[in-house]
Design an enzyme around this catalytic site. Structure first.
Site, PDB file in Angstrom:
ATOM      1  N   GLY A   1     -11.503 -25.877   6.499  1.00 43.43           N
ATOM      2  CA  GLY A   1     -10.043 -25.833   6.589  1.00 43.43           C
ATOM      3  C   GLY A   1      -9.556 -25.546   7.995  1.00 43.43           C
TER       4      GLY A   1
ATOM      5  N   HIS B   1      -7.702 -29.839  12.099  1.00 41.03           N
ATOM      6  CA  HIS B   1      -7.090 -30.426  13.298  1.00 41.03           C
ATOM      7  C   HIS B   1      -7.502 -31.898  13.356  1.00 41.03           C
ATOM      8  CE1 HIS B   1     -11.082 -30.053  14.954  1.00 41.03           C
ATOM      9  NE2 HIS B   1     -11.060 -28.731  14.832  1.00 41.03           N
ATOM     10  N   GLU B   2      -7.098 -32.579  14.414  1.00 36.81           N
ATOM     11  CA  GLU B   2      -7.369 -34.020  14.521  1.00 36.81           C
ATOM     12  C   GLU B   2      -8.858 -34.353  14.447  1.00 36.81           C
ATOM     13  OE1 GLU B   2      -5.520 -36.875  14.566  1.00 36.81           O
ATOM     14  OE2 GLU B   2      -3.923 -35.537  13.914  1.00 36.81           O
TER      15      GLU B   2
ATOM     16  N   HIS C   1     -11.114 -32.869  12.632  1.00 34.26           N
ATOM     17  CA  HIS C   1     -11.473 -32.912  11.202  1.00 34.26           C
ATOM     18  C   HIS C   1     -10.964 -34.210  10.554  1.00 34.26           C
ATOM     19  CE1 HIS C   1     -11.278 -28.315  11.613  1.00 34.26           C
ATOM     20  NE2 HIS C   1     -12.532 -28.569  11.318  1.00 34.26           N
TER      21      HIS C   1
ATOM     22  N   MET D   1     -11.792 -29.809  20.397  1.00 26.63           N
ATOM     23  CA  MET D   1     -10.899 -29.193  19.398  1.00 26.63           C
ATOM     24  C   MET D   1     -11.698 -28.297  18.475  1.00 26.63           C
ATOM     25  SD  MET D   1      -8.157 -31.997  18.211  1.00 26.63           S
ATOM     26  CE  MET D   1      -7.137 -32.815  19.414  1.00 26.63           C
ATOM     27  N   SER D   2     -11.124 -27.151  18.142  1.00 30.26           N
ATOM     28  CA  SER D   2     -11.785 -26.205  17.249  1.00 30.26           C
ATOM     29  C   SER D   2     -10.729 -25.332  16.582  1.00 30.26           C
ATOM     30  CB  SER D   2     -12.741 -25.317  18.056  1.00 30.26           C
ATOM     31  OG  SER D   2     -13.073 -24.170  17.301  1.00 30.26           O
TER      32      SER D   2
HETATM   33  P1  AMP Z   1     -15.482 -26.686  10.422  1.00 31.64           P
HETATM   34  O1  AMP Z   1     -14.460 -26.647   9.342  1.00 31.64           O
HETATM   35  O2  AMP Z   1     -14.952 -26.238  11.739  1.00 31.64           O
HETATM   36  O3  AMP Z   1     -16.782 -26.094  10.036  1.00 31.64           O
HETATM   37  O4  AMP Z   1     -15.783 -28.221  10.653  1.00 31.64           O
HETATM   38  C1  AMP Z   1     -15.897 -29.156   9.632  1.00 31.64           C
HETATM   39  C2  AMP Z   1     -16.448 -30.427  10.220  1.00 31.64           C
HETATM   40  O5  AMP Z   1     -15.583 -30.889  11.251  1.00 31.64           O
HETATM   41  C3  AMP Z   1     -17.829 -30.229  10.861  1.00 31.64           C
HETATM   42  O6  AMP Z   1     -18.636 -31.352  10.565  1.00 31.64           O
HETATM   43  C4  AMP Z   1     -17.490 -30.172  12.338  1.00 31.64           C
HETATM   44  O7  AMP Z   1     -18.555 -30.590  13.171  1.00 31.64           O
HETATM   45  C5  AMP Z   1     -16.324 -31.145  12.416  1.00 31.64           C
HETATM   46  N1  AMP Z   1     -15.525 -30.896  13.616  1.00 31.64           N
HETATM   47  C6  AMP Z   1     -14.992 -29.715  14.007  1.00 31.64           C
HETATM   48  N2  AMP Z   1     -14.355 -29.860  15.196  1.00 31.64           N
HETATM   49  C7  AMP Z   1     -14.506 -31.159  15.564  1.00 31.64           C
HETATM   50  C8  AMP Z   1     -14.100 -31.933  16.699  1.00 31.64           C
HETATM   51  N3  AMP Z   1     -13.418 -31.387  17.689  1.00 31.64           N
HETATM   52  N4  AMP Z   1     -14.426 -33.233  16.732  1.00 31.64           N
HETATM   53  C9  AMP Z   1     -15.147 -33.792  15.713  1.00 31.64           C
HETATM   54  N5  AMP Z   1     -15.558 -33.130  14.623  1.00 31.64           N
HETATM   55  C10 AMP Z   1     -15.244 -31.826  14.544  1.00 31.64           C
END
Ligand code: AMP
Length: 277
Positions: A31, A34-35, A37, A184-185
């Site tokens: 959750g 962002h873009e 995701h 992005m994070s």
């Molecule tokens: P998270 O919810 O942050 O654990 O991420 C969910 C999924 O989104 C994971 O597969 C991440 O690698 C991917 N993700 C997160 N940030 C980015 C990004 N900036 N660019 C591409 N994929 C992302």
């Protein structure tokens, strides 16, 4: 949009779609979308007509001193964002659904999870692999999509799928960056203005390595480190060049496929990034 809360609901939903002959794409997330995701879902629609997201902040991948309670939770806006890219179903399980009281089975990779983030976040990848395998078993997807942003995670998941003969294709999706290069994070929101302004130095340092890879690697790494640490807001946890099996690389010019991996603290906020060299 369908909000699926139980394993049964997901299974019935997926079965109905399969009866119509549809392939299933799956995007697991925690959750605070962002873009980056959303790019995963956009890519998934190139493979499958049906794309299911999950939104679940998985407690087993957080260490005792990590930010589980502080992790941003923005379910309503997340669902709105998913609607804009055409997602029709989201699995939003509770902790009780994912981990029963007597829960005791975990997936461990004995090698690739011991380096990089795994060295500093004990048990993190055990939690990640376990929840990803559970989710894939629940959704029974044809394809699952993961960001290259978390490259170590992506490589570990691919290895798990191969080692355990899971019938699902794993697709890596390129990193979505801000205009100045910062990946992005969900955690970028915690950066102060100064920290945010300096954090693009991480991408600058990674690119310095990419652009000068004929140089001697230890010298190159120390120059790249300086790009980051000359700014007082940033502290490096690791900056390493490794291959696809996460073995350390000694000579970039002799290694077919390698990546530079970085974890950097801006205050309390831990940022990770990587680049293929
Ligand atoms: P998270 O919810 O942050 O654990 O991420 C969910 C999924 O989104 C994971 O597969 C991440 O690698 C991917 N993700 C997160 N940030 C980015 C990004 N900036 N660019 C591409 N994929 C992302």
């Amino acid at each position: 949009m369908k909000i699926l809360k139980s394993v049964q609901e997901v299974r019935e939903y997926v079965k109905a779609k399969r009866r119509k002959g549809r392939k299933i794409g799956f995007v697991p997330t925690m959750g605070a979308l962002h873009e980056g995701h959303l790019d995963l879902g956009r890519d998934a629609f190139n493979y499958c007509r049906e794309v299911i997201y999950s939104i679940y902040v998985n407690p087993t991948q957080f260490g005792p001193n990590e930010d589980l309670d502080k992790y941003p939770r923005t379910l309503n806006t997340d669902l709105q964002k998913l609607e804009t890219i055409g997602v029709e179903a989201v699995f939003v399980p509770s902790d009780e659904i994912m981990y029963s009281k007597q829960y005791s089975t975990f997936v461990i990779n004995d090698q690739m999870s011991k380096v990089l983030c795994g060295q500093y976040r004990a048990g993190h990848f055990k939690g990640v692999l376990t929840v990803v395998l559970k989710l894939i078993n629940i959704v029974k997807c044809d394809y699952a999509f993961f960001g290259e942003k978390d490259r170590q995670q992506l490589l570990l998941i691919k290895k798990m799928i191969e080692d355990l003969n899971v019938d699902c294709k794993i697709i890596g999706v390129p990193i979505r960056r801000e205009g100045d290069g910062l990946a992005m994070s969900s955690r970028n929101r915690y950066l102060s203005e100064n920290q945010r302004n300096s954090s693009n130095l991480i991408y600058k340092a990674l690119n310095y390595l990419k652009d000068n890879k004929s140089r001697d690697l230890p010298d190159l790494l120390s120059r790249a480190e300086k790009i980051i640490t000359e700014n007082n807001d940033l502290k490096i946890q690791y900056l390493e060049v490794r291959d696809e099996n996460l073995n350390l690389v000694e000579d970039i010019t002799k290694t077919e496929k390698c990546f530079v991996f970085a974890a950097v603290f801006a205050g309390d906020t831990r940022l990770i990034d990587n680049l293929e060299l």
